[in-house]
Design a protein around this motif. Sequence first.
Motif, mmCIF file in Angstrom:
data_model
loop_
_atom_site.group_PDB
_atom_site.id
_atom_site.type_symbol
_atom_site.label_atom_id
_atom_site.label_comp_id
_atom_site.label_asym_id
_atom_site.label_seq_id
_atom_site.Cartn_x
_atom_site.Cartn_y
_atom_site.Cartn_z
ATOM 1 N N MET A 178 -4.668 4.848 2.768
ATOM 2 C CA MET A 178 -4.557 6.078 1.984
ATOM 3 C C MET A 178 -4.208 5.693 0.549
ATOM 4 O O MET A 178 -3.264 4.926 0.318
ATOM 5 N N HIS A 179 -4.962 6.197 -0.395
ATOM 6 C CA HIS A 179 -4.769 5.815 -1.794
ATOM 7 C C HIS A 179 -3.612 6.613 -2.394
ATOM 8 O O HIS A 179 -3.790 7.723 -2.901
ATOM 9 N N VAL A 187 -6.160 -3.659 5.213
ATOM 10 C CA VAL A 187 -6.418 -3.946 3.796
ATOM 11 C C VAL A 187 -7.103 -5.309 3.706
ATOM 12 O O VAL A 187 -7.275 -6.008 4.709
ATOM 13 N N ARG A 188 -7.498 -5.697 2.536
ATOM 14 C CA ARG A 188 -8.223 -6.967 2.359
ATOM 15 C C ARG A 188 -7.409 -8.167 2.844
ATOM 16 O O ARG A 188 -7.955 -9.118 3.401
ATOM 17 N N PHE A 219 0.806 -1.215 0.000
ATOM 18 C CA PHE A 219 0.000 0.000 0.000
ATOM 19 C C PHE A 219 0.844 1.273 0.000
ATOM 20 O O PHE A 219 0.310 2.376 0.105
ATOM 21 N N CYS A 220 2.168 1.132 -0.117
ATOM 22 C CA CYS A 220 3.049 2.296 -0.090
ATOM 23 C C CYS A 220 3.384 2.732 -1.512
ATOM 24 O O CYS A 220 2.940 2.144 -2.492
ATOM 25 N N THR A 221 4.199 3.791 -1.612
ATOM 26 C CA THR A 221 4.647 4.238 -2.920
ATOM 27 C C THR A 221 5.562 3.183 -3.537
ATOM 28 O O THR A 221 6.112 2.337 -2.836
ATOM 29 N N ASP A 222 5.741 3.236 -4.834
ATOM 30 C CA ASP A 222 6.524 2.240 -5.557
ATOM 31 C C ASP A 222 7.970 2.238 -5.059
ATOM 32 O O ASP A 222 8.655 3.265 -5.071
ATOM 33 N N HIS A 256 -2.367 0.621 -7.061
ATOM 34 C CA HIS A 256 -2.855 -0.667 -6.571
ATOM 35 C C HIS A 256 -3.823 -0.522 -5.394
ATOM 36 O O HIS A 256 -4.504 -1.486 -5.037
ATOM 37 N N CYS A 257 -3.874 0.650 -4.784
ATOM 38 C CA CYS A 257 -4.645 0.816 -3.553
ATOM 39 C C CYS A 257 -6.132 0.467 -3.681
ATOM 40 O O CYS A 257 -6.690 -0.156 -2.774
ATOM 41 N N PRO A 258 -6.808 0.849 -4.769
ATOM 42 C CA PRO A 258 -8.219 0.466 -4.868
ATOM 43 C C PRO A 258 -8.446 -1.039 -4.791
ATOM 44 O O PRO A 258 -9.464 -1.500 -4.269
#
Length: 360
Positions: free
Chosen positions: A220-221, A192-193, A51-54, A225-227
């Motif tokens: 936080m989006h 997260v899921r 869920f973090c930046t690349d 990939h966050c969605p």
Amino acid sequence: MTLLPAVASRLREMNFELNRLETVFQKAQLVSMPLVVQLSTGTRCNLRCAFCTDRGPATEGHYRDLTLDEFIPLTTGMDCSSTVQLWGWGEPFLNPHYGAIFAYVTEQYPGIEINVSTNGTLFDEAWQRRFLEYGNFSLNVSINAASRETYRLVAGQDLFGQMESNLRRFRELREEYRGRARSRFTVSFVVVRDNLHEMADFVDLAARFAADHVQFMDLMHINTHCPDLSAADRAAAVKEHFGAALERAAAHHIGIGSFLPYAGNDYLAMERYGSGAPVADNGTCMALQPCYEPWRTMLVGTDGMATLCCRSGVVTGNVRQAGIAGVWNGETYQAYRGAVNSPAPPEVCRVCPVKLGISS
């Protein structure tokens, strides 16, 4: 000039009291200085959280560590602040200059509370003793899983055992330093899921580490990939697991908090807030809560750019150019102090968890 510890302590007390009065009266231009200053010490990380930046090889050049010489100018005007957050968008203990930065802060600003957020994998006994010897700090360890399998899935690295070993040792050392060090220890979990089923077990893990507090946070989006990771469409499951986590926390006597719009206050759903006021299930408008961040906090990146808070991304100035004092009473800060608690706050504030009463 380094202030004597007693003088530094008194300055912080006076600043705190003045800040409280200026906050009560919602002053736009302040005499008091920020209570909390976050100074990013670097942006590199040893994990690859989904869920973090690349953090892939192609983006390695985007992340860097701050040297002591680069860090020192960011502290100008910090004498009266109560807390300095020595971390940024990365793993602070990965920075080879962090030791020198820590030494500088503790020597130049004696007694200031140091806050650090880490993934715990590099927070070894040497660092633990250094913080405990200093004696005034708060620590957050971002873990996001209760098992090795889920940790590997979410964090992208198989370092659960290393983190666990470090925090078990930290529990022992905190007991050894009891009465000599003032510390607050939090563990955090981004829901997260892939990990929501471990929320209750995470509280048990926190108890094994003798953590003081558990913090659950929404996603936080910040990447594409966050969605696909978000648990926002599984509100019933999150509420169930969060409820179980609350029961475990009560049994362990551990504090618990959430940034979950679909858990503790599940009638609040972020996607239901557009540009208008939030609406409850019965159709009535819900009062926005007060926010005091523009009176309390300044976040500073490695480039010196200051932002209003962790959610808005609103840039308030550059500390390298204007110093903390110059940015603190600049046009942007004053404008937000005048608007954030008004009947018509800025759009970025109307959808914030603090204003919506979601954050605990």
